[in-house]
Design a protein around this motif. Structure first.
Motif, PDB file in Angstrom:
ATOM      1  N   ASP A  92       0.833  -1.211   0.000  1.00  0.00           N
ATOM      2  CA  ASP A  92       0.000   0.000   0.000  1.00  0.00           C
ATOM      3  C   ASP A  92       0.860   1.250   0.000  1.00  0.00           C
ATOM      4  OD1 ASP A  92      -2.486  -1.206  -0.120  1.00  0.00           O
ATOM      5  OD2 ASP A  92      -2.753  -1.242   2.055  1.00  0.00           O
ATOM      6  N   LEU A  93       1.925   1.244   0.784  1.00  0.00           N
ATOM      7  CA  LEU A  93       2.811   2.406   0.832  1.00  0.00           C
ATOM      8  C   LEU A  93       3.431   2.659  -0.532  1.00  0.00           C
ATOM      9  CD1 LEU A  93       4.103   4.631   2.496  1.00  0.00           C
ATOM     10  CD2 LEU A  93       5.901   3.017   3.120  1.00  0.00           C
ATOM     11  N   ARG A  94       3.891   1.604  -1.193  1.00  0.00           N
ATOM     12  CA  ARG A  94       4.457   1.758  -2.541  1.00  0.00           C
ATOM     13  C   ARG A  94       3.403   2.275  -3.521  1.00  0.00           C
ATOM     14  NH1 ARG A  94       9.493  -0.857  -3.433  1.00  0.00           N
ATOM     15  NH2 ARG A  94      10.019  -2.353  -1.818  1.00  0.00           N
ATOM     16  N   ALA A  95       2.172   1.818  -3.345  1.00  0.00           N
ATOM     17  CA  ALA A  95       1.110   2.228  -4.264  1.00  0.00           C
ATOM     18  C   ALA A  95       0.691   3.676  -4.051  1.00  0.00           C
ATOM     19  CB  ALA A  95      -0.104   1.302  -4.109  1.00  0.00           C
ATOM     20  N   ILE A  96       0.608   4.099  -2.797  1.00  0.00           N
ATOM     21  CA  ILE A  96       0.117   5.450  -2.545  1.00  0.00           C
ATOM     22  C   ILE A  96       1.209   6.502  -2.548  1.00  0.00           C
ATOM     23  CG2 ILE A  96      -1.895   4.672  -1.256  1.00  0.00           C
ATOM     24  CD1 ILE A  96      -0.481   5.424   1.326  1.00  0.00           C
ATOM     25  N   GLY A  97       2.444   6.116  -2.323  1.00  0.00           N
ATOM     26  CA  GLY A  97       3.548   7.072  -2.257  1.00  0.00           C
ATOM     27  C   GLY A  97       3.601   8.032  -3.436  1.00  0.00           C
ATOM     28  N   PRO A  98       3.630   7.536  -4.663  1.00  0.00           N
ATOM     29  CA  PRO A  98       3.714   8.439  -5.809  1.00  0.00           C
ATOM     30  C   PRO A  98       2.457   9.261  -6.050  1.00  0.00           C
ATOM     31  CG  PRO A  98       4.334   6.203  -6.412  1.00  0.00           C
ATOM     32  CD  PRO A  98       3.752   6.145  -5.033  1.00  0.00           C
ATOM     33  N   MET A  99       1.344   8.879  -5.451  1.00  0.00           N
ATOM     34  CA  MET A  99       0.083   9.564  -5.732  1.00  0.00           C
ATOM     35  C   MET A  99      -0.335  10.525  -4.629  1.00  0.00           C
ATOM     36  SD  MET A  99      -2.166   6.475  -7.335  1.00  0.00           S
ATOM     37  CE  MET A  99      -2.094   5.447  -5.902  1.00  0.00           C
ATOM     38  N   ILE A 100       0.496  10.690  -3.603  1.00  0.00           N
ATOM     39  CA  ILE A 100       0.105  11.516  -2.470  1.00  0.00           C
ATOM     40  C   ILE A 100      -0.099  12.960  -2.905  1.00  0.00           C
ATOM     41  CG2 ILE A 100       0.839  12.445  -0.240  1.00  0.00           C
ATOM     42  CD1 ILE A 100       2.254   9.778   0.237  1.00  0.00           C
ATOM     43  N   THR A 101      -1.264  13.447  -2.627  1.00  0.00           N
ATOM     44  CA  THR A 101      -1.589  14.853  -2.861  1.00  0.00           C
ATOM     45  C   THR A 101      -2.239  15.355  -1.584  1.00  0.00           C
ATOM     46  OG1 THR A 101      -3.753  14.336  -3.783  1.00  0.00           O
ATOM     47  CG2 THR A 101      -1.931  14.472  -5.353  1.00  0.00           C
ATOM     48  N   ASP A 102      -3.213  16.192  -1.690  1.00  0.00           N
ATOM     49  CA  ASP A 102      -3.903  16.670  -0.503  1.00  0.00           C
ATOM     50  C   ASP A 102      -5.179  15.869  -0.262  1.00  0.00           C
ATOM     51  OD1 ASP A 102      -2.028  18.580   0.153  1.00  0.00           O
ATOM     52  OD2 ASP A 102      -2.874  20.034  -1.222  1.00  0.00           O
ATOM     53  N   HIS A 103      -5.067  14.564  -0.335  1.00  0.00           N
ATOM     54  CA  HIS A 103      -6.218  13.689  -0.131  1.00  0.00           C
ATOM     55  C   HIS A 103      -6.789  13.820   1.268  1.00  0.00           C
ATOM     56  CE1 HIS A 103      -6.053  11.355  -3.885  1.00  0.00           C
ATOM     57  NE2 HIS A 103      -4.751  11.570  -3.823  1.00  0.00           N
ATOM     58  N   ASP A 104      -5.937  14.111   2.239  1.00  0.00           N
ATOM     59  CA  ASP A 104      -6.410  14.243   3.616  1.00  0.00           C
ATOM     60  C   ASP A 104      -7.493  15.311   3.707  1.00  0.00           C
ATOM     61  OD1 ASP A 104      -6.278  13.588   6.435  1.00  0.00           O
ATOM     62  OD2 ASP A 104      -5.319  15.540   6.700  1.00  0.00           O
ATOM     63  N   GLU A 105      -7.275  16.433   3.052  1.00  0.00           N
ATOM     64  CA  GLU A 105      -8.264  17.519   3.069  1.00  0.00           C
ATOM     65  C   GLU A 105      -9.531  17.107   2.317  1.00  0.00           C
ATOM     66  OE1 GLU A 105     -10.220  20.891   3.997  1.00  0.00           O
ATOM     67  OE2 GLU A 105      -8.363  20.162   4.871  1.00  0.00           O
ATOM     68  N   LEU A 106      -9.374  16.412   1.193  1.00  0.00           N
ATOM     69  CA  LEU A 106     -10.549  15.948   0.441  1.00  0.00           C
ATOM     70  C   LEU A 106     -11.369  14.974   1.284  1.00  0.00           C
ATOM     71  CD1 LEU A 106      -9.111  15.378  -3.150  1.00  0.00           C
ATOM     72  CD2 LEU A 106     -10.570  17.259  -2.357  1.00  0.00           C
ATOM     73  N   LEU A 107     -10.688  14.056   1.964  1.00  0.00           N
ATOM     74  CA  LEU A 107     -11.409  13.103   2.806  1.00  0.00           C
ATOM     75  C   LEU A 107     -12.151  13.820   3.920  1.00  0.00           C
ATOM     76  CD1 LEU A 107     -12.190  10.239   3.598  1.00  0.00           C
ATOM     77  CD2 LEU A 107     -10.017  10.083   4.844  1.00  0.00           C
ATOM     78  N   THR A 108     -11.494  14.765   4.546  1.00  0.00           N
ATOM     79  CA  THR A 108     -12.149  15.537   5.613  1.00  0.00           C
ATOM     80  C   THR A 108     -13.383  16.249   5.077  1.00  0.00           C
ATOM     81  OG1 THR A 108     -10.065  15.833   6.795  1.00  0.00           O
ATOM     82  CG2 THR A 108     -11.818  17.421   7.276  1.00  0.00           C
ATOM     83  N   GLN A 109     -13.253  16.879   3.921  1.00  0.00           N
ATOM     84  CA  GLN A 109     -14.395  17.585   3.328  1.00  0.00           C
ATOM     85  C   GLN A 109     -15.516  16.613   2.971  1.00  0.00           C
ATOM     86  OE1 GLN A 109     -13.228  20.090   0.022  1.00  0.00           O
ATOM     87  NE2 GLN A 109     -11.489  20.893   1.164  1.00  0.00           N
ATOM     88  N   MET A 110     -15.159  15.433   2.462  1.00  0.00           N
ATOM     89  CA  MET A 110     -16.184  14.445   2.090  1.00  0.00           C
ATOM     90  C   MET A 110     -16.897  13.938   3.344  1.00  0.00           C
ATOM     91  SD  MET A 110     -17.828  12.843  -0.263  1.00  0.00           S
ATOM     92  CE  MET A 110     -16.837  12.958  -1.738  1.00  0.00           C
ATOM     93  N   ILE A 111     -16.159  13.702   4.402  1.00  0.00           N
ATOM     94  CA  ILE A 111     -16.773  13.248   5.651  1.00  0.00           C
ATOM     95  C   ILE A 111     -17.773  14.287   6.149  1.00  0.00           C
ATOM     96  CG2 ILE A 111     -16.299  12.784   8.097  1.00  0.00           C
ATOM     97  CD1 ILE A 111     -13.672  11.443   7.140  1.00  0.00           C
ATOM     98  N   VAL A 112     -17.386  15.545   6.107  1.00  0.00           N
ATOM     99  CA  VAL A 112     -18.283  16.632   6.527  1.00  0.00           C
ATOM    100  C   VAL A 112     -19.491  16.704   5.589  1.00  0.00           C
ATOM    101  CG1 VAL A 112     -18.492  19.145   6.746  1.00  0.00           C
ATOM    102  CG2 VAL A 112     -16.488  17.964   7.673  1.00  0.00           C
ATOM    103  N   ALA A 113     -19.247  16.591   4.286  1.00  0.00           N
ATOM    104  CA  ALA A 113     -20.349  16.649   3.311  1.00  0.00           C
ATOM    105  C   ALA A 113     -21.362  15.539   3.556  1.00  0.00           C
ATOM    106  CB  ALA A 113     -19.798  16.563   1.887  1.00  0.00           C
ATOM    107  N   ARG A 114     -20.886  14.408   4.031  1.00  0.00           N
ATOM    108  CA  ARG A 114     -21.779  13.285   4.307  1.00  0.00           C
ATOM    109  C   ARG A 114     -22.484  13.427   5.649  1.00  0.00           C
ATOM    110  NH1 ARG A 114     -21.415   8.437   1.782  1.00  0.00           N
ATOM    111  NH2 ARG A 114     -23.465   8.271   2.717  1.00  0.00           N
ATOM    112  N   GLY A 115     -22.173  14.470   6.423  1.00  0.00           N
ATOM    113  CA  GLY A 115     -22.864  14.697   7.674  1.00  0.00           C
ATOM    114  C   GLY A 115     -22.203  14.079   8.890  1.00  0.00           C
ATOM    115  N   LEU A 116     -20.931  13.762   8.764  1.00  0.00           N
ATOM    116  CA  LEU A 116     -20.179  13.194   9.875  1.00  0.00           C
ATOM    117  C   LEU A 116     -19.162  14.208  10.386  1.00  0.00           C
ATOM    118  CD1 LEU A 116     -19.558   9.719   8.221  1.00  0.00           C
ATOM    119  CD2 LEU A 116     -20.981  10.117  10.246  1.00  0.00           C
ATOM    120  N   GLU A 117     -18.701  14.002  11.600  1.00  0.00           N
ATOM    121  CA  GLU A 117     -17.687  14.855  12.213  1.00  0.00           C
ATOM    122  C   GLU A 117     -16.338  14.130  12.129  1.00  0.00           C
ATOM    123  OE1 GLU A 117     -15.188  17.216  13.881  1.00  0.00           O
ATOM    124  OE2 GLU A 117     -17.204  17.922  13.391  1.00  0.00           O
ATOM    125  N   PRO A 118     -15.386  14.648  11.354  1.00  0.00           N
ATOM    126  CA  PRO A 118     -14.109  13.950  11.159  1.00  0.00           C
ATOM    127  C   PRO A 118     -13.378  13.596  12.450  1.00  0.00           C
ATOM    128  CG  PRO A 118     -14.285  15.788   9.644  1.00  0.00           C
ATOM    129  CD  PRO A 118     -15.454  15.887  10.583  1.00  0.00           C
TER     130      PRO A 118
END
Length: 136
Positions: free
Chosen positions: A48-74
């Motif tokens: 997984d680390l090898r797979a995600i390493g080259p693709m790391i962007t600001d996914h953390d912020e996108l995930l947080t925003q998606m969690i909030v959009a779905r009505g959950l508290e990150p």
């Protein structure tokens, strides 16, 4: 370490990887032992680390925003379901639909369309089922 600290650690690790690994090297500069240590520290496999390493962007912020959009508290999800949150972060980091996600979040349509592109949509559905009803 508390669950909220895990999020900070994971973000710091991803920042470290982004700063030191060029997209074409795919973590090749690290020894296998170092890869194992890093992967173990953040709760993912070496593959997984090898797979995600080259693709790391600001996914953390996108995930947080998606969690909030779905009505959950990150932060609440992170505290109660740290392992689930790490799995969701890995899924998000491996996602190839970043543009769609960004667009849907920008237009406030992500919650309605997430099942069309988000690998974490089903997990968030399950988390929503566990969420106690609002007393407001």
């Amino acid at each position: 370490m508390p669950a909220s600290g895990e999020a900070t650690l994971l973000s710091r690790v991803f920042d470290w990887v982004k700063a030191r690994v060029s997209p074409d090297s795919e973590l090749s500069a690290l020894s296998y032992q170092d890869l194992q240590f890093l992967a173990s520290d953040i709760g993912v496999s070496v593959a997984d680390l090898r797979a995600i390493g080259p693709m790391i962007t600001d996914h953390d912020e996108l995930l947080t925003q998606m969690i909030v959009a779905r009505g959950l508290e990150p932060d609440a999800v992170r505290r109660a379901f740290g392992g689930v949150m790490r799995d969701m972060e890995v899924t998000c980091a491996r996602c190839r639909h970043v543009g769609v996600c960004q667009r849907e979040l920008k237009h406030n349509t992500a919650a309605a369309h997430c099942h069309e592109f988000c690998g974490n949509a089903g997990v968030m559905d399950e988390l929503l089922e566990l969420k106690p009803p609002s007393t407001h």
